[in-house]
Design a protein around this motif. Structure first.
Motif, PDB file in Angstrom:
ATOM      1  N   SER A 147     -19.966 -85.309 -35.804  1.00 56.41           N
ATOM      2  CA  SER A 147     -20.906 -84.347 -36.385  1.00 56.41           C
ATOM      3  C   SER A 147     -20.858 -83.031 -35.618  1.00 56.41           C
ATOM      4  O   SER A 147     -20.337 -82.972 -34.493  1.00 56.41           O
ATOM      5  N   ARG A 149     -23.271 -79.119 -35.201  1.00 56.89           N
ATOM      6  CA  ARG A 149     -24.479 -78.351 -35.559  1.00 56.89           C
ATOM      7  C   ARG A 149     -24.273 -76.892 -35.158  1.00 56.89           C
ATOM      8  O   ARG A 149     -23.836 -76.611 -34.042  1.00 56.89           O
ATOM      9  N   ARG A 220     -20.814 -82.195 -45.815  1.00 57.99           N
ATOM     10  CA  ARG A 220     -20.031 -83.410 -45.542  1.00 57.99           C
ATOM     11  C   ARG A 220     -18.545 -83.045 -45.552  1.00 57.99           C
ATOM     12  O   ARG A 220     -18.059 -82.412 -46.505  1.00 57.99           O
ATOM     13  N   VAL A 229     -17.516 -86.670 -41.603  1.00 59.43           N
ATOM     14  CA  VAL A 229     -18.195 -85.895 -40.558  1.00 59.43           C
ATOM     15  C   VAL A 229     -19.323 -85.117 -41.215  1.00 59.43           C
ATOM     16  O   VAL A 229     -19.156 -84.569 -42.312  1.00 59.43           O
ATOM     17  N   LEU A 230     -20.474 -85.060 -40.536  1.00 52.57           N
ATOM     18  CA  LEU A 230     -21.591 -84.260 -41.046  1.00 52.57           C
ATOM     19  C   LEU A 230     -21.753 -83.011 -40.192  1.00 52.57           C
ATOM     20  O   LEU A 230     -21.696 -83.074 -38.959  1.00 52.57           O
ATOM     21  N   GLN A 232     -24.344 -79.480 -39.752  1.00 49.07           N
ATOM     22  CA  GLN A 232     -25.645 -78.913 -40.125  1.00 49.07           C
ATOM     23  C   GLN A 232     -25.673 -77.468 -39.650  1.00 49.07           C
ATOM     24  O   GLN A 232     -25.235 -77.174 -38.518  1.00 49.07           O
TER      25      GLN A 232
END
Ligand code: NDP
Length: 336
Positions: A147, A149, A220, A229-230, A232
């Motif tokens: 992930s 951010r 996504r 994988v995310l 944000q």
């Protein structure tokens, strides 16, 4: 190869504050400017030492220029880039490349057919901070990426609180302005963006234009044979006291980049693994826009690739458009 002669399309803030200087530092000549207003063209040329000023785009394109830098409002990028490419000029176009993916795709195809260089002026993927993150990830330093951010919440300077905030103004809003930049960093790092969910709101009391000035988005990413994988993102015109950042989390470690999403080069990369935390050395001495202009010049000369190719600009736009559509519809939007 002789120095590139540049024509500027748009008497803009970003041309004045960043790009004219970068053109000159990278060895190019800023020759002339096109503006929709004769007075603004004349004043801009005088303030920045440009030899010619015109309100006739064909006149600029017929001049002794090799390339154009387009920094008009977002709704004009497509037709101005198309005319410049048809006139045989290389094009460095501000982000977003266009207002819809079909337009951006046709710009990319036209550049490919004519053999001219088309690039999006995404300055962030060229940052040594982001290059270091990509290197660390590619080397497997944090294992499998899970992930990421992005914190890209800033305060929009007063001088820029015009067309960006106009509700119904084509190309306005925080998503096309900032989320688009985030995608230019995340796409080359995380792979193929396939689905986007976003919420956008209007927060600032000084935002009389009514367009959304803050957004949070989840993307996504998918890559063959790997877990999804995310990512944000938090993008805002309304936050005055935060540092920007990027975090990338993997099965074996985390990379944090402080001051990751600014127009200036300095920042810090911190790597945390089972062995502890350490700051990773990064040479942040070059201006990001100079890096972009050098890469563009190398691409024209056939010795390099742009920081963000036309196709990279198209993919960043697709993510931003999906976020915009999601924020309006309240649904997850899929990218094909
Ligand atoms: P500006 O608002 O400064 O300029 C955009 C256009 O607005 C200009 O081309 C000009 O039109 C017109 N304009 C400028 N000043 C005035 C004025 N006083 N009165 C009336 N019209 C005016 O935009 P920005 O420089 O903020 O952004 C331009 C582009 O660059 C956008 O596409 C944006 O997304 C991008 N950008 C990219 C950044 C990056 O880091 N890559 C950072 C900031 C912006 P005309 O040319 O006809 O005179």
């Amino acid at each position: 190869m002789p120095a590139l002669n540049w024509g500027l399309i748009g008497a803009s803030d970003i041309a004045a504050t960043r790009v004219i200087g970068a053109i000159r530092t990278s060895g190019g000549n800023a020759v002339g400017v096109f503006s929709g207003s004769a007075g603004r063209a004349r004043d801009f040329a005088a303030s920045h030492g440009l030899a010619t000023a015109t309100t006739d785009l064909d006149e600029l394109l017929a001049g002794d220029i090799d390339a154009v830098y387009i920094s008009s409002t977002n709704d004009k990028h497509f037709y101005q880039a198309t005319r410049a490419l048809k006139a045989g000029k290389h094009v460095l176009c501000e982000k977003p490349l266009a207002l819809d993916a079909g337009q951006a795709e046709s710009m990319v195809r036209l550049a490919e057919e004519t053999g001219l260089t088309l690039a999006a002026n995404h300055h962030l993927p060229g940052s040594p901070l982001h290059a270091k993150v990509r290197d660390l990830v590619t080397a497997g330093t944090i294992g499998t990426v899970l992930s990421a951010r992005v914190a890209h919440a800033v305060l929009l300077p007063e001088r820029l609180r015009g067309w960006r905030l106009g509700q119904g103004t084509p190309g306005s809003g925080v998503i096309l302005d900032i989320t688009c930049h985030d995608a230019s960093v995340l796409n080359p790092l995380l792979g193929t963006p396939v689905a986007v969910t976003a919420l956008a709101v209007r927060q600032a009391d000084w935002n009389t234009g009514g367009q959304e000035d803050a957004a949070m988005t989840v993307i996504r990413y998918e890559n063959d044979g790997q877990a999804p994988v995310l990512a944000q993102t938090h993008d805002s015109f309304t936050v005055g006291y935060a540092r920007t950042s990027l975090e990338v989390h993997g099965t074996e470690g985390t990379i944090q980049v402080l001051d990751a999403m600014t127009q200036d080069t300095g920042g810090q990369v911190i790597l945390t693994t089972g062995s502890g935390s350490r700051t990773v050395d990064v040479d942040c001495s070059e201006d990001l826009y100079v890096t972009g202009l050098r890469a563009f010049t190398a691409a024209v000369e056939g010795t390099g690739v742009p920081t963000a190719t036309g196709r990279d600009g198209l993919m960043a736009l697709k993510v931003a458009l999906a976020a915009q559509e999601s924020a309006i519809s309240g649904r997850t939007v899929h990218i094909n």
